[in-house]
Design a protein around this motif. Structure first.
Motif, PDB file in Angstrom:
ATOM      1  N   PRO A  71      -4.339  -1.347  -4.262  1.00 29.77           N
ATOM      2  CA  PRO A  71      -3.485  -1.137  -3.098  1.00 29.77           C
ATOM      3  C   PRO A  71      -2.491   0.003  -3.337  1.00 29.77           C
ATOM      4  O   PRO A  71      -2.028   0.218  -4.451  1.00 29.77           O
ATOM      5  CB  PRO A  71      -2.752  -2.474  -2.943  1.00 29.77           C
ATOM      6  CG  PRO A  71      -3.573  -3.460  -3.713  1.00 29.77           C
ATOM      7  CD  PRO A  71      -4.190  -2.694  -4.837  1.00 29.77           C
ATOM      8  N   LEU A  73      -0.426   2.390  -0.024  1.00 33.00           N
ATOM      9  CA  LEU A  73       0.263   2.151   1.244  1.00 33.00           C
ATOM     10  C   LEU A  73      -0.410   1.056   2.059  1.00 33.00           C
ATOM     11  O   LEU A  73       0.177   0.532   3.005  1.00 33.00           O
ATOM     12  CB  LEU A  73       0.326   3.447   2.057  1.00 33.00           C
ATOM     13  CG  LEU A  73       1.183   4.565   1.444  1.00 33.00           C
ATOM     14  CD1 LEU A  73       1.160   5.796   2.330  1.00 33.00           C
ATOM     15  CD2 LEU A  73       2.616   4.098   1.208  1.00 33.00           C
ATOM     16  N   ALA A  74      -1.623   0.710   1.725  1.00 30.32           N
ATOM     17  CA  ALA A  74      -2.303  -0.450   2.311  1.00 30.32           C
ATOM     18  C   ALA A  74      -2.418  -1.530   1.240  1.00 30.32           C
ATOM     19  O   ALA A  74      -2.631  -1.227   0.065  1.00 30.32           O
ATOM     20  CB  ALA A  74      -3.676  -0.074   2.832  1.00 30.32           C
ATOM     21  N   THR A  75      -2.278  -2.768   1.636  1.00 32.85           N
ATOM     22  CA  THR A  75      -2.339  -3.874   0.675  1.00 32.85           C
ATOM     23  C   THR A  75      -3.645  -4.650   0.753  1.00 32.85           C
ATOM     24  O   THR A  75      -4.019  -5.334  -0.196  1.00 32.85           O
ATOM     25  CB  THR A  75      -1.172  -4.838   0.915  1.00 32.85           C
ATOM     26  OG1 THR A  75      -1.200  -5.288   2.281  1.00 32.85           O
ATOM     27  CG2 THR A  75       0.159  -4.155   0.629  1.00 32.85           C
ATOM     28  N   GLU A  76      -4.332  -4.573   1.892  1.00 32.16           N
ATOM     29  CA  GLU A  76      -5.595  -5.285   2.066  1.00 32.16           C
ATOM     30  C   GLU A  76      -6.554  -4.422   2.873  1.00 32.16           C
ATOM     31  O   GLU A  76      -6.131  -3.609   3.710  1.00 32.16           O
ATOM     32  CB  GLU A  76      -5.381  -6.622   2.798  1.00 32.16           C
ATOM     33  CG  GLU A  76      -4.485  -7.611   2.070  1.00 32.16           C
ATOM     34  CD  GLU A  76      -4.258  -8.880   2.879  1.00 32.16           C
ATOM     35  OE1 GLU A  76      -4.955  -9.042   3.918  1.00 32.16           O
ATOM     36  OE2 GLU A  76      -3.398  -9.678   2.502  1.00 32.16           O
ATOM     37  N   THR A  88      -4.658  -3.305   6.180  1.00 35.56           N
ATOM     38  CA  THR A  88      -3.327  -3.855   6.437  1.00 35.56           C
ATOM     39  C   THR A  88      -2.299  -3.034   5.684  1.00 35.56           C
ATOM     40  O   THR A  88      -2.389  -2.878   4.454  1.00 35.56           O
ATOM     41  CB  THR A  88      -3.245  -5.323   5.985  1.00 35.56           C
ATOM     42  OG1 THR A  88      -4.239  -6.089   6.670  1.00 35.56           O
ATOM     43  CG2 THR A  88      -1.866  -5.896   6.267  1.00 35.56           C
ATOM     44  N   LEU A  89      -1.305  -2.507   6.402  1.00 35.78           N
ATOM     45  CA  LEU A  89      -0.321  -1.628   5.784  1.00 35.78           C
ATOM     46  C   LEU A  89       0.743  -2.417   5.033  1.00 35.78           C
ATOM     47  O   LEU A  89       1.073  -3.556   5.391  1.00 35.78           O
ATOM     48  CB  LEU A  89       0.350  -0.760   6.852  1.00 35.78           C
ATOM     49  CG  LEU A  89      -0.570   0.125   7.696  1.00 35.78           C
ATOM     50  CD1 LEU A  89       0.263   1.035   8.591  1.00 35.78           C
ATOM     51  CD2 LEU A  89      -1.484   0.962   6.802  1.00 35.78           C
ATOM     52  N   ARG A  90       1.271  -1.793   4.004  1.00 35.91           N
ATOM     53  CA  ARG A  90       2.366  -2.384   3.231  1.00 35.91           C
ATOM     54  C   ARG A  90       3.602  -2.509   4.115  1.00 35.91           C
ATOM     55  O   ARG A  90       3.976  -1.576   4.836  1.00 35.91           O
ATOM     56  CB  ARG A  90       2.654  -1.505   2.010  1.00 35.91           C
ATOM     57  CG  ARG A  90       3.680  -2.089   1.051  1.00 35.91           C
ATOM     58  CD  ARG A  90       3.853  -1.182  -0.154  1.00 35.91           C
ATOM     59  NE  ARG A  90       2.615  -1.088  -0.920  1.00 35.91           N
ATOM     60  CZ  ARG A  90       2.240  -1.966  -1.856  1.00 35.91           C
ATOM     61  NH1 ARG A  90       3.012  -3.029  -2.100  1.00 35.91           N
ATOM     62  NH2 ARG A  90       1.098  -1.800  -2.515  1.00 35.91           N
ATOM     63  N   ASP A  91       4.254  -3.643   4.049  1.00 36.34           N
ATOM     64  CA  ASP A  91       5.434  -3.902   4.877  1.00 36.34           C
ATOM     65  C   ASP A  91       6.658  -3.194   4.300  1.00 36.34           C
ATOM     66  O   ASP A  91       6.827  -3.091   3.086  1.00 36.34           O
ATOM     67  CB  ASP A  91       5.689  -5.411   4.951  1.00 36.34           C
ATOM     68  CG  ASP A  91       6.814  -5.756   5.904  1.00 36.34           C
ATOM     69  OD1 ASP A  91       6.819  -5.217   7.025  1.00 36.34           O
ATOM     70  OD2 ASP A  91       7.692  -6.555   5.523  1.00 36.34           O
ATOM     71  N   VAL A  93       7.710   0.017   4.426  1.00 41.57           N
ATOM     72  CA  VAL A  93       7.656   1.401   3.941  1.00 41.57           C
ATOM     73  C   VAL A  93       8.196   2.326   5.023  1.00 41.57           C
ATOM     74  O   VAL A  93       7.846   2.212   6.203  1.00 41.57           O
ATOM     75  CB  VAL A  93       6.209   1.810   3.589  1.00 41.57           C
ATOM     76  CG1 VAL A  93       6.167   3.273   3.124  1.00 41.57           C
ATOM     77  CG2 VAL A  93       5.648   0.894   2.507  1.00 41.57           C
ATOM     78  N   TRP A 202       9.716   2.677  -1.548  1.00 41.90           N
ATOM     79  CA  TRP A 202       9.277   1.285  -1.393  1.00 41.90           C
ATOM     80  C   TRP A 202       8.974   0.612  -2.723  1.00 41.90           C
ATOM     81  O   TRP A 202       9.025  -0.621  -2.831  1.00 41.90           O
ATOM     82  CB  TRP A 202       8.055   1.219  -0.478  1.00 41.90           C
ATOM     83  CG  TRP A 202       6.854   1.988  -0.961  1.00 41.90           C
ATOM     84  CD1 TRP A 202       6.507   3.253  -0.619  1.00 41.90           C
ATOM     85  CD2 TRP A 202       5.846   1.533  -1.871  1.00 41.90           C
ATOM     86  NE1 TRP A 202       5.353   3.643  -1.252  1.00 41.90           N
ATOM     87  CE2 TRP A 202       4.919   2.593  -2.026  1.00 41.90           C
ATOM     88  CE3 TRP A 202       5.621   0.344  -2.565  1.00 41.90           C
ATOM     89  CZ2 TRP A 202       3.801   2.504  -2.854  1.00 41.90           C
ATOM     90  CZ3 TRP A 202       4.497   0.245  -3.383  1.00 41.90           C
ATOM     91  CH2 TRP A 202       3.602   1.308  -3.523  1.00 41.90           C
ATOM     92  N   GLY A 203       8.643   1.398  -3.745  1.00 44.64           N
ATOM     93  CA  GLY A 203       8.360   0.836  -5.066  1.00 44.64           C
ATOM     94  C   GLY A 203       9.570   0.934  -5.972  1.00 44.64           C
ATOM     95  O   GLY A 203      10.702   1.119  -5.517  1.00 44.64           O
TER      96      GLY A 203
END
Length: 503
Positions: A71, A73-76, A88-91, A93, A202-203
């Motif tokens: 993953p 910028l997308a987590t799934e 599914t985008l990372r929340d 960001v 975001w990280g």
């Protein structure tokens, strides 16, 4: 080098340099190998510059050690229909200009490269039919046919995501429009780009406050700068500089196997290389062992084809051709050429410092069988038009087969399919195109590997390219640097993990 660096263009934002360090505000200087030449257009290799300096990020990333997607910028991601994938985008960001990362913003960014005059090899209308936002957090991508490899395309630097405001009439403006741990603040066009830490990343935030990335085409200069301390990291260090660097207690040299092979790319559309015998004559004339041990100082191995031994895609029985001048002369005669009759021009580019010596060896090997070779060497942008227009005899190219997408399909399609976007060889074989099309639908890497092995065997047996060496990559950094990893896919250099101690 990954292909199609486009012709030079002016920068898109004002010149300047990074701020000085104050107290604990540290500045890292890095010497990069290639210069952005296309206003940071993401469909070109300029995208890699933005990923290397910690600005541009993609939906997914490829872990080359694990051989798996991770993953970003997308987590799934999942295939919801035979030709549809959802991400599914990372929340949470935000872009560096404060706007939110939404599916609509991602769709706009991806459609921009998809609609480019020359789309990147990883993301073309032939591989992607539509990109749509399902809702704020969900992106849908449709392919023309079932594709197991669509997620791999979203790990390519060319599919990096920028905010809507980055896209202007004069090109891409990356200032404030990335999502990465560092944000660009200024540049000196063609020379450097300055960045500062993204405080809202975001990280995990970076420890380094300022980054100065310099574009240094000359490999020896990059090596010298890391020795003098003018830079703390140098990418693409030439083998001729390794001894001095290794003798320096303040410098550490790293070496990594890279999925990169250098070869002589023939122009099959015109004589003499429209004749198989002529291509095989050159293949038989080359002393690959001498090139690997001499030019590369043992830092490469003779090529057995496009893929190195031990890679999943290399045929198990693949071996490097051995030099056989007598056979080369017979093949040349079979092609209808007497010794001294052929005069050819070999193109090479200066961004690969070893190419000067390599071209000289090729020149000598071919002279030994009666082929006169003139070497024309310049920066890549100067020779690229000749390559793309088919106005050349043969050329030295270094090609990473996992840069376009983290699977050889991208490289094989672009370089060797009939409609390939970098098919400078003018190679066209419908059977090979059908094999590559079949691989796109295969879920199992082992099944795709069988296909790629068959294609590799064809390229070697038919001498479509005279593959020369499988390479390693070398980088150097000051011992005060921690957390730096020389990425074999040339995507990353300055990351949030890099720190700079007191030396």
């Amino acid at each position: 080098m990954s292909a199609a660096l486009t012709l030079a263009a002016c920068g898109t934002f004002d010149g300047g340099t990074a701020s000085s360090s104050d107290g604990d505000e540290q500045t890292l200087t890095v010497s990069l190998q290639f210069t952005p030449r296309a206003n940071y257009a993401l469909e070109t290799d300029d995208a890699l510059v933005l990923t290397q300096v910690g600005c541009l990020e993609t939906l997914l990333t490829y872990d080359d050690e694990a051989g798996a997607l991770r993953p970003a910028l997308a987590t799934e991601w999942r295939q919801t229909a035979p030709t549809v994938w959802e991400f599914t985008l990372r929340d949470g960001v935000t872009f560096q200009d404060g706007t939110d990362l939404t599916a609509d913003a991602v769709a706009r960014s991806l459609r921009h490269v998809l609609d480019a005059d020359t789309p990147p090899r990883a993301f073309t209308p032939e591989s992607v039919s539509a990109v749509e936002a399902v809702d704020d957090a969900t992106l849908s991508i449709t392919t023309p046919e079932p594709s197991a490899l669509l997620p791999y395309r979203l790990a390519s630097g060319n599919t990096g995501i920028l905010a809507r405001a980055a896209y202007g009439d004069q090109g891409i403006d990356p200032i404030g429009h990335c999502t990465g741990p560092f944000t660009p603040v200024s540049q000196v066009a063609g020379q450097s780009i300055s960045l500062e830490r993204n405080e809202d990343y975001w990280g995990e935030p970076a420890e380094i406050a300022h980054v100065e990335a310099r574009f240094i085409a000359e490999g020896a200069t990059r090596a010298t700068q890391v020795q003098t301390g003018e830079s703390q990291i140098a990418l693409g260090v030439p083998v001729t500089s390794l001894a001095d660097l290794r003798d320096d207690d303040d410098v550490e040299v790293t070496e990594e196997f890279t999925p990169r092979t250098t070869g002589l790319y023939f122009n099959l559309a015109r004589a003499p290389f429209d004749d198989l015998a002529a291509r095989r004559a050159v293949q038989a004339a080359l002393d690959l062992d001498a090139m690997a041990s001499g030019v590369y100082a043992g830092g490469a191995q003779p090529a057995v084809g496009p893929f190195a031994p031990g890679e999943l895609w290399a045929p198990e029985d693949a071996v490097a051709p051995t030099r056989d001048p007598a056979a080369a002369e017979r093949l040349l005669a079979e092609a209808g050429y007497e010794p001294g009759e052929l005069s050819l021009t070999l193109l090479a580019y200066t961004e690969r410092p070893e190419f000067a010596d390599l071209a000289a060896v090729v020149q000598a090997d071919l002279e030994a069988i009666g082929i006169d070779v003139e070497v024309r060497s310049s920066n890549y942008s100067a020779i690229e038009p000749s390559l793309l227009e088919g106005d050349f005899d043969f050329a030295l190219l270094s090609r990473n087969h996992l840069t376009d997408i983290a699977d050889p399909l991208g490289y094989l399609t672009s370089d060797y399919s009939c409609a390939g976007s970098y098919n400078i060889s003018q190679h066209c074989d419908q059977d090979i195109d059908e094999l590559l099309s079949s691989a796109n639908t295969m879920d199992a890497p082992e099944d795709r590997a069988t296909v790629y092995g068959d294609v590799a065997r064809h390229l070697q047996d038919e001498a479509i390219t005279a593959f020369i060496v499988h390479e390693q990559t070398y980088a150097a950094h000051r011992t005060s640097v921690s957390g730096f990893v020389d990425d074999p896919l040339a995507r990353y250099a300055v990351t949030a993990d890099v720190t700079l101690g007191r030396s």
